[in-house]
Write a protein that holds these residues in place. Structure first.
Motif, PDB file in Angstrom:
ATOM      1  N   SER A 103      42.922  69.515  21.294  1.00 18.28           N
ATOM      2  CA  SER A 103      42.406  69.064  23.559  1.00 18.28           C
ATOM      3  C   SER A 103      41.218  70.712  24.055  1.00 18.28           C
ATOM      4  O   SER A 103      41.177  70.340  25.399  1.00 18.28           O
ATOM      5  CB  SER A 103      43.772  69.589  24.025  1.00 18.28           C
ATOM      6  N   TYR A 104      41.008  71.311  22.751  1.00 21.34           N
ATOM      7  CA  TYR A 104      40.339  72.425  22.849  1.00 21.34           C
ATOM      8  C   TYR A 104      38.392  72.026  23.029  1.00 21.34           C
ATOM      9  O   TYR A 104      37.783  71.713  22.537  1.00 21.34           O
ATOM     10  CB  TYR A 104      39.887  73.663  22.113  1.00 21.34           C
ATOM     11  N   SER A 105      38.427  72.167  24.237  1.00 24.85           N
ATOM     12  CA  SER A 105      36.637  72.420  24.650  1.00 24.85           C
ATOM     13  C   SER A 105      35.716  73.191  24.297  1.00 24.85           C
ATOM     14  O   SER A 105      34.614  73.050  23.518  1.00 24.85           O
ATOM     15  CB  SER A 105      36.227  72.021  25.825  1.00 24.85           C
ATOM     16  N   GLY A 118      37.948  70.424  29.534  1.00 25.15           N
ATOM     17  CA  GLY A 118      39.393  70.556  28.589  1.00 25.15           C
ATOM     18  C   GLY A 118      40.002  71.839  27.976  1.00 25.15           C
ATOM     19  O   GLY A 118      39.916  73.157  29.168  1.00 25.15           O
ATOM     20  N   THR A 146      31.384  67.038  17.915  1.00 22.28           N
ATOM     21  CA  THR A 146      32.446  68.436  18.271  1.00 22.28           C
ATOM     22  C   THR A 146      31.676  68.968  16.098  1.00 22.28           C
ATOM     23  O   THR A 146      31.923  68.522  15.486  1.00 22.28           O
ATOM     24  CB  THR A 146      33.801  67.448  17.175  1.00 22.28           C
ATOM     25  N   ARG A 204      32.628  69.088  22.028  1.00 23.03           N
ATOM     26  CA  ARG A 204      33.434  70.226  21.623  1.00 23.03           C
ATOM     27  C   ARG A 204      32.801  71.476  20.571  1.00 23.03           C
ATOM     28  O   ARG A 204      31.672  70.850  19.999  1.00 23.03           O
ATOM     29  CB  ARG A 204      34.710  70.105  20.430  1.00 23.03           C
ATOM     30  N   LEU A 243      33.923  74.491  18.458  1.00 22.21           N
ATOM     31  CA  LEU A 243      34.808  74.757  18.000  1.00 22.21           C
ATOM     32  C   LEU A 243      34.520  76.044  16.614  1.00 22.21           C
ATOM     33  O   LEU A 243      33.738  75.277  15.204  1.00 22.21           O
ATOM     34  CB  LEU A 243      36.152  73.974  17.198  1.00 22.21           C
TER      35      LEU A 243
END
Length: 446
Positions: free
Chosen positions: A257-259, A275, A413, A431, A433
């Motif tokens: 769920s994290y951008s 997000g 991502t 994303r 991350l």
């Protein structure tokens, strides 16, 4: 005395003889009559056979049966004829002079066509013909044809839809005959693959053999299959490919769920994050506001800590995949297909350069890039997704720092072991991350 008696006897005998012998001069009487009359008589009746039966289709031999003639007159035998249009031929080896004595026969038909049968009862010079039978369509087995060709499939997985092979006549008409055995084998074999599953099947009533569950054990393109059956011409399928199983995306767990996720996050300017934003162990994220987070912000809490753990697992998963291709240097102008792509050096995309990811029409296609070094894209560069490629299915495992150039567009991502820096005004469709810090500057992350 004695002489007188003899003379008398002779005279008497002559008199009798004269009375007995006919004489044309003798007249006698007779009867004369007139009249009229009618009468009828029956000597017997030969009844025609009835209910002549034939199949609706045949592969060359036709079973003919009928109900025998009834009545007091029993036929000597039966003469069977086969008609196609105006052409009538003797059938079942019978003839008017050599009738068959049973009420069934098997007729061998040499030519494809539509036929009707008639049965004639014969008794001496008498004949009595049946009504014509229904129509039987005769198509002799001559060749095979794939009606459902093998399609591209996954290694060691049953080819679907099931392969179907039909029996045909020389003219291409279907031969609707059951029980004909057909065998599949590999024809063109670009990688020495082996065909597994049930490779011999018999035709059903429609003359089609179905092969469900056959598979090939080696990845390659350009395979074909052959179909054979004794006494008929075989056939070859169209070409097809055997591919690897669909590539699964690295599992992101709670990090999905994290951008933006990192040990810390710093923003300069008006950045928009669609997000969630997470930092751990940092308890704050600098620059929010003016940056905005449309999701949930987790800084220094248990949720962010759990997301970092799941990020580490996803990174390891991506790192451990077997590579399909190797590449090196600047990837400007390069097009990648779905799969795992590895480089032992840094990944660079020059200023204004375009890297293309082509899903070949598969929206579920996954791309994994293993970068054993830094990832750097220059200003104005972009990652282009074509033919169904989705940013959600693109992953960049970076064993180092990752950075995007100013006003660039990047997709996928980023799973980075080092820091991530997004250039001023750049856009990330995916994303960021990181197991390190994340630095933002007037970015859009969606």
């Amino acid at each position: 005395m004695e002489l007188s008696r003899k003379a008398s006897a002779i005279v008497i005998g002559l008199a009798i003889a004269l009375v007995i012998l006919p004489s044309p001069a003798v007249a006698f009487g007779f009867w004369r009559g007139t009249g009229a009359g009618t009468g009828a008589g029956s000597t017997g009746t030969l009844q025609a056979p009835t209910d002549v039966q034939v199949p609706t289709s045949s592969a060359g031999t036709v079973n003919v049966s009928w109900t025998a003639s009834s009545g007091p007159t029993t036929p000597t035998g039966y003469y069977v004829t086969r008609a196609s249009g105006s052409i009538v031929s003797a059938a079942c080896g019978s003839s008017p002079t050599a009738p068959i004595t049973v009420a069934t026969c098997v007729d061998a038909v040499a030519s494809d066509g539509s036929y009707v049968y008639t049965v004639v009862a014969i008794y001496r010079s008498w004949t009595a013909a049946s009504d014509a039978s229904g129509t039987v369509i005769v198509a002799a087995a001559s060749q095979l044809a794939f009606t459902t060709n093998p399609t591209d499939s996954v290694v060691n997985v049953a080819i679907t839809p099931a392969i179907e092979v039909a029996v045909e006549s020389a003219s291409g008409s279907p031969v609707r005959a059951s029980g004909i055995a057909i065998t599949l084998a590999i024809g063109a074999n670009p990688a020495s693959g082996l065909l597994a599953g049930t490779t011999t099947a018999s035709t059903d009533a429609s003359g089609i053999a179905t092969f469900a569950g056959v598979s090939i054990d080696v990845v390659a393109s350009g395979y074909t299959l052959t179909a054979t059956s004794p006494g008929v011409a075989g056939c070859i399928s169209g070409a097809f490919a055997i591919r690897k199983p669909p590539l699964a995306a690295p599992p992101l767990g709670s990090a999905i769920s994290y951008s933006v996720l990192g040990t810390a996050a710093t923003n300069g300017g008006v950045t928009t994050i669609r997000g969630d934003l997470g930092t751990y162990p940092a308890a704050t994220a600098a620059g929010f506001p003016p940056g905005t987070v449309r999701g949930v912000t987790h800084t220094g809490d248990a949720a962010a800590a759990a997301a970092e753990i799941d990020l580490s697992a996803a990174y390891s998963d991506a790192l451990g995949r077997a590579a399909d291709t190797e590449f090196a240097g600047d990837v400007n102008g390069v097009t990648f297909a779905p799969g795992v792509h590895h480089t032992d050096a840094a990944l660079a995309l020059s200023a204004g350069g375009v890297l293309t990811l082509d899903a070949s029409g598969d929206p579920n296609a996954v791309f994994i890039f293993q970068v054993n070094g830094a990832l750097n894209t220059a200003a104005g560069s972009s990652v282009s997704l074509v033919n169904g490629a989705q940013a959600a299915n693109v992953f960049w495992q970076v064993n180092g720092a990752a950075g995007t150039g100013a006003s660039s567009t990047f997709s996928g991502t980023i799973l980075a072991a080092g820091a991530i820096t997004l250039g001023a005004g750049s856009e990330l469709v995916g994303r960021a991350l990181s197991s390190g810090a994340v630095t933002l500057a007037n970015n859009t992350i969606r």
